[in-house]
Enzyme design. Sequence first.
Site, short mmCIF file in Angstrom:
data_model
loop_
_atom_site.label_atom_id
_atom_site.label_comp_id
_atom_site.label_asym_id
_atom_site.label_seq_id
_atom_site.Cartn_x
_atom_site.Cartn_y
_atom_site.Cartn_z
CE1 TYR A 65 34.60 -6.45 -4.38
CE2 TYR A 65 36.16 -7.14 -2.70
CZ TYR A 65 35.43 -7.41 -3.83
OH TYR A 65 35.51 -8.65 -4.41
CB SER A 135 36.66 -11.80 -1.39
OG SER A 135 35.95 -12.21 -2.53
CE1 TYR A 136 40.67 -9.20 -8.38
CE2 TYR A 136 41.31 -7.28 -7.09
CZ TYR A 136 41.41 -8.04 -8.25
OH TYR A 136 42.26 -7.65 -9.25
CD1 TRP A 183 32.74 -9.92 -6.89
CD2 TRP A 183 33.88 -10.37 -8.76
NE1 TRP A 183 34.04 -9.50 -6.70
CE2 TRP A 183 34.76 -9.77 -7.83
CE3 TRP A 183 34.37 -10.75 -10.01
CZ2 TRP A 183 36.10 -9.52 -8.11
CZ3 TRP A 183 35.72 -10.52 -10.29
CH2 TRP A 183 36.56 -9.90 -9.35
CG ASP A 273 34.53 -18.87 1.10
OD1 ASP A 273 33.83 -17.85 1.22
OD2 ASP A 273 35.54 -18.95 0.39
CG HIS A 308 32.58 -15.15 -0.32
ND1 HIS A 308 33.83 -15.70 -0.19
CD2 HIS A 308 32.76 -13.93 -0.92
CE1 HIS A 308 34.73 -14.86 -0.68
NE2 HIS A 308 34.12 -13.78 -1.12
#
Length: 591
Positions: A65, A135-136, A183, A273, A308
């Site tokens: 990111y 997240s990722y 995404w 989330d 999120h």
Amino acid sequence: MKLRTCFCAVLLLILAVPAFAAETYPVKVERGVEVKMRDGVILRGDIFRPNAEGKFPVLLQRTPYRRSVWGYAVEFAQRAASRGYVVFLQDVRGRYTSDGNWYPFIHESNDGYDTIEWIAAQAYSNGKVGMFGGSYVGATQMLAAIAHPPHLAGICPVVTASNYHDGWTYQGGAFEQWFNESWTTGLAQDTVLHQIERMPGSQEAIDVLPLTNYPIFNTSPSSAVNATASVVAPYFLDWLAHPNYDDYWKRLSIEEHFFDIRVPALHVGAWYDIFLGGTLGNYVGIKANGATDEARQGQRLLVVIGGHAGGGRKIGEVDFGSEAIRNEEDDVTLAWYDYLFKGVQNSFASDKPVTIFVMGLNQWRQEDDWPLARAKSTKYFLHSNADANSAKGNGSLSATAPGKETADSFMYDPANAVPTVGGPLCCSEHLAPGPRDQRPVEQRPDVLVYSTTPLEHDLEVTGPVRLDFFASSSAVDTDFTAKLVDVYPDGTAINLTEGILRARYRDSQEKATALTPGQVYSLAIDLWATSNVFRAGHRIRLEVSSSNFPRFDRNLNTGEPAAISDKLATARNTILHDKEHPSALTLPVIP
């Protein structure tokens, strides 16, 4: 939306004792540090470390990111380094400064292993490496952990999944359309930039007249920049091509590899989330099946609000009070590693392993485990006089089992799907996430509404939520959705948690099986979990329908997936609730 804001609602984790070691250091930064992976690909990142002699524990973040809305954790790196940590912020393969081609998940185990062992071998490292982020970035931790690199000593995965099929790309067999498309679109921007950066210079472009025709990007040949999905996001097409839980997904699944994980972990999830189910699954799965006693006994769980879906004291349309903004992500992450790597006797050394935010009360509470052992599984049966359609109908919920009752039916038209209103959403501001008033969708005749009478006393629901029901359809395939709602005395209907079932996956996500039109099936929808006190005067409500679009792709009712077809059909879907078909919402009620 910035992931670290989900920690604006944390807990009293670090009040009892100082959270950090007292000594502070000047910080030295090394930019563009290269690490060669086992296949020769170079990954790059920045290292922040104490500008002092000695060896220090390492905190690693591997991220796709860098310049995106989730950012690059520079502020955290500076702070942690000043407190005696080496922090390595690395771009994952194919992203920003790192070489190679970007494809989610498949390289993270090997690349994580190689990076961990490289940084652990540096002269300033004491050999202990921890990972952090959400997240990722949380996925990079879990995928590295299942490869069990020798020097990985702890992880702190925030709002991430345990299965990249069910709970990331699909849920209940339905494609997570809003998340997958938004995404992928955000990630594709950097992939296109990589193409542009690799293009040769264009000497002939300087001769172009008039100057208004100057080509900003050299696209000679015209195929030099290709923004088609097959080039910038081949994984998106692969996800659509693998709707079943097959070997494509199993090789990446954390759930299939809990027994490979050997390290303590602080799992951070959030009500509302999009990956809540995965966070809870990782905690429970590793605690039960981790490779070592250290791993099994070293699991911790923290459930905040939002993730999120946002952060702060107000998420969506609900103000969760001042308790919701106690501390931030960086505080909790550093407190975890101070305890784990430095032996600081903060609350991680003494508190119970589970801490949750209880909505409705808007208070933090510590628990011995998850799910709560004292929760009483309580059935609320569906009732109506064949007219539960919309909030104007006569659908009800009660603890009384049904007798002779007539079923409820509605027409599901995928061309006029029930719109998504709030809930677990990511990653675009064009669709508002979190708790939202559901009254607009409850006016629709294709939404069945079942409610209790106003509660005489407060009632707490904390734990997994499930709908077991009997249904039939006129179609060979259709969806069923369920949503748990807290109805306020003024009629405001706030969503708590939700789920979906693609009927062809009713028996297994590994194999699709068509429905026989008109046949009654016993079905179940996993609504994941919540923790909420329904206050006196409130009502518990269940919504049942067949779409939640665009959060999930529409079932076309034809048996053909939306990935390859645009043909729509309308289905008559029926929910039965009688003595032979006692459909019921099961809630974990806290005595």
